[in-house]
Scaffold this active site. Structure first.
Site, PDB file in Angstrom:
ATOM      1  N   SER A  86      16.885   2.088  -1.699  1.00  0.00           N
ATOM      2  CA  SER A  86      17.145   0.751  -2.250  1.00  0.00           C
ATOM      3  C   SER A  86      18.363   0.666  -3.150  1.00  0.00           C
ATOM      4  O   SER A  86      18.719  -0.430  -3.595  1.00  0.00           O
ATOM      5  CB  SER A  86      15.910   0.237  -2.990  1.00  0.00           C
ATOM      6  OG  SER A  86      14.920  -0.157  -2.063  1.00  0.00           O
ATOM      7  N   TYR A 192       9.138  -7.781  -6.181  1.00  0.00           N
ATOM      8  CA  TYR A 192      10.099  -6.995  -5.420  1.00  0.00           C
ATOM      9  C   TYR A 192       9.757  -7.066  -3.938  1.00  0.00           C
ATOM     10  O   TYR A 192       8.622  -6.798  -3.543  1.00  0.00           O
ATOM     11  CB  TYR A 192      10.049  -5.549  -5.896  1.00  0.00           C
ATOM     12  CG  TYR A 192      11.145  -4.661  -5.384  1.00  0.00           C
ATOM     13  CD1 TYR A 192      12.375  -4.612  -6.023  1.00  0.00           C
ATOM     14  CD2 TYR A 192      10.944  -3.856  -4.279  1.00  0.00           C
ATOM     15  CE1 TYR A 192      13.386  -3.777  -5.570  1.00  0.00           C
ATOM     16  CE2 TYR A 192      11.941  -3.022  -3.820  1.00  0.00           C
ATOM     17  CZ  TYR A 192      13.162  -2.985  -4.464  1.00  0.00           C
ATOM     18  OH  TYR A 192      14.160  -2.160  -4.014  1.00  0.00           O
ATOM     19  N   SER A 193      10.731  -7.432  -3.111  1.00  0.00           N
ATOM     20  CA  SER A 193      10.463  -7.608  -1.683  1.00  0.00           C
ATOM     21  C   SER A 193      11.684  -7.252  -0.859  1.00  0.00           C
ATOM     22  O   SER A 193      12.752  -7.848  -1.012  1.00  0.00           O
ATOM     23  CB  SER A 193      10.052  -9.058  -1.397  1.00  0.00           C
ATOM     24  OG  SER A 193       9.901  -9.262  -0.001  1.00  0.00           O
ATOM     25  N   ASN A 194      11.534  -6.274   0.033  1.00  0.00           N
ATOM     26  CA  ASN A 194      12.612  -5.896   0.933  1.00  0.00           C
ATOM     27  C   ASN A 194      12.969  -7.020   1.897  1.00  0.00           C
ATOM     28  O   ASN A 194      14.092  -7.060   2.415  1.00  0.00           O
ATOM     29  CB  ASN A 194      12.222  -4.639   1.703  1.00  0.00           C
ATOM     30  CG  ASN A 194      12.181  -3.417   0.813  1.00  0.00           C
ATOM     31  OD1 ASN A 194      13.199  -2.915   0.357  1.00  0.00           O
ATOM     32  ND2 ASN A 194      10.972  -2.940   0.534  1.00  0.00           N
ATOM     33  N   GLY A 335      16.325   4.343  -5.666  1.00  0.00           N
ATOM     34  CA  GLY A 335      16.133   4.365  -4.225  1.00  0.00           C
ATOM     35  C   GLY A 335      14.965   5.250  -3.850  1.00  0.00           C
ATOM     36  O   GLY A 335      14.864   6.383  -4.341  1.00  0.00           O
TER      37      GLY A 335
END
Length: 379
Positions: A86, A192-194, A335
């Site tokens: 990330s 938090y969201s990809n 990440g």
């Protein structure tokens, strides 16, 4: 289970400068002793190897412990590539903000303005979500990597090994998220969201007329000379020299079998987490971003306008601000991806930056925080 040994936990002792490394890094320097101790302490988590590279006005320094490859004595070095997970979000957010600075889009445009009709259903509506809300995770959109069936079938256990080369389009991943109700209304919370960054990658393509990878190479990677940073697309490889990545596939037991997961499809993380890089390249990126070389100062201020998460953390546009125990604040991102954990951070002016990485995914990420705490709070 065959037990494979790793190199002895010790600071690297000044080998020649690694091939391809732009600035020679030294393995010992006054003021970094605490950082070195924290890097060595990471081996107590069972990770095969650990590496930290720091840069400030005095030069470049690194600490290394363990091995880059299980069963071999391969010292982790600054030019070893790893999956940055990330940390990619900083690159994606920067590319989108660059387009805003050029007048190609507005951060307060709706998602539907650029991707009409894509975000619909189960209470999700792209007409009510802005690009800014994608970048600072206030959109409310469900994270596709939290979908229980997707986690079971593709992200953990033996199913990950069976499916780790499967390819997905961003649209498929977004559809997985849209099968769920949002966490909250747009702008009414933080999660938090990809999914946010899968959408941001598509917006970058639509607004720039180039693929996501082409745009990053054109506006960030090539101008900064990040020669060891790649956007892999569909390639399953981590180019050499590399840290090999290891995983217990979601099992927390210390006796769980360790798997080499270096090779995998990067299409699941895509614009939310696919970049492969090195610690010096990530430090160079942060130096350029924090000093205003990548986006003009007014736009950098917008990137650093944050949503408070707790007393120590707040989140801007692809940037996490963390207040350290010594009172300093650093900017960056962590990440986490199969096989790797990493964290890159810099002071607000970019003059002091550091990246830490381990070639495993099971340590508590807070252990990496300690490395950066030691580095930025020297003395």
């Amino acid at each position: 289970m065959t037990v494979l040994t790793t190199a002895a936990p010790a600071l690297a002792t000044a080998p020649p400068a690694a091939p391809g490394t732009r600035t020679a890094a030294v393995a010992s320097a006054p003021g970094h002793e605490a950082t070195g101790r924290e890097v060595r302490a990471l081996l107590s988590t069972g990770t095969p190897g650990a590496l930290a590279v720091a840069e400030d006005s005095r030069g470049t320094w690194y600490a290394s412990a363990g091995t880059a490859e299980r069963g071999a004595s391969v010292t982790p070095l600054p030019d070893h590539r790893f999956r940055a997970g990330s940390i990619t979000k900083m690159f994606t957010a920067t590319a989108l903000v660059q387009l805003a600075a050029q007048g190609r889009l507005r951060l307060d445009d709706t998602v539907d303005r650029w991707l009409p009709g894509l975000v619909r259903g189960n209470g999700n509506d792209g007409r009510n979500i802005t690009l800014r809300q994608l970048l600072n995770h206030t959109s409310g959109l469900y994270d596709y990597t939290s979908d229980p069936e997707f986690v079971r079938s593709h992200l953990t256990g033996e199913n990950f090994l069976r499916h780790r080369f499967d390819r997905f389009t961003p649209q498929q991943l977004i559809a997985t998220a849209l099968a769920h109700h949002p966490y909250h209304a747009p702008g009414k919370g933080w999660n938090y969201s990809n999914t946010n960054y899968a959408l941001a990658g598509l917006v970058i393509e639509k607004a720039s007329g180039r693929t996501y990878a082409q745009q990053l190479r054109r506006t960030i990677i090539e101008p900064l000379g990040l020669r060891q940073t790649t956007v892999p697309g569909t390639s399953a490889e981590v180019p050499a020299p590399r840290l090999r990545g290891y995983s217990k596939l979601g099992e927390n037991d210390s006796s769980a079998r360790v798997h080499d997961v270096t090779r995998m499809s990067p299409t699941v993380p895509n614009a939310a987490g696919e970049i492969i890089s090195t610690a010096p390249d990530l430090n160079r990126f942060l130096s350029a971003l924090m000093s205003g070389r990548l986006v003009p100062e007014p736009w950098l201020r917008q990137m650093r306008t944050t949503v408070p998460l707790n007393d120590q953390l707040s989140y801007g546009l692809g940037l996490l601000a963390r207040k350290l125990p010594c009172g300093k604040t650093v900017w960056g991102h962590g990440g986490q991806i199969q096989g790797y954990l990493s964290y890159a951070a810099a002071t607000g002016d970019g003059t002091h930056r550091a990246t830490v990485a381990v070639n495993s995914d099971w340590p508590d990420p807070a252990r990496l925080d300690k490395v950066l705490d030691a580095e930025f709070c020297q003395g």
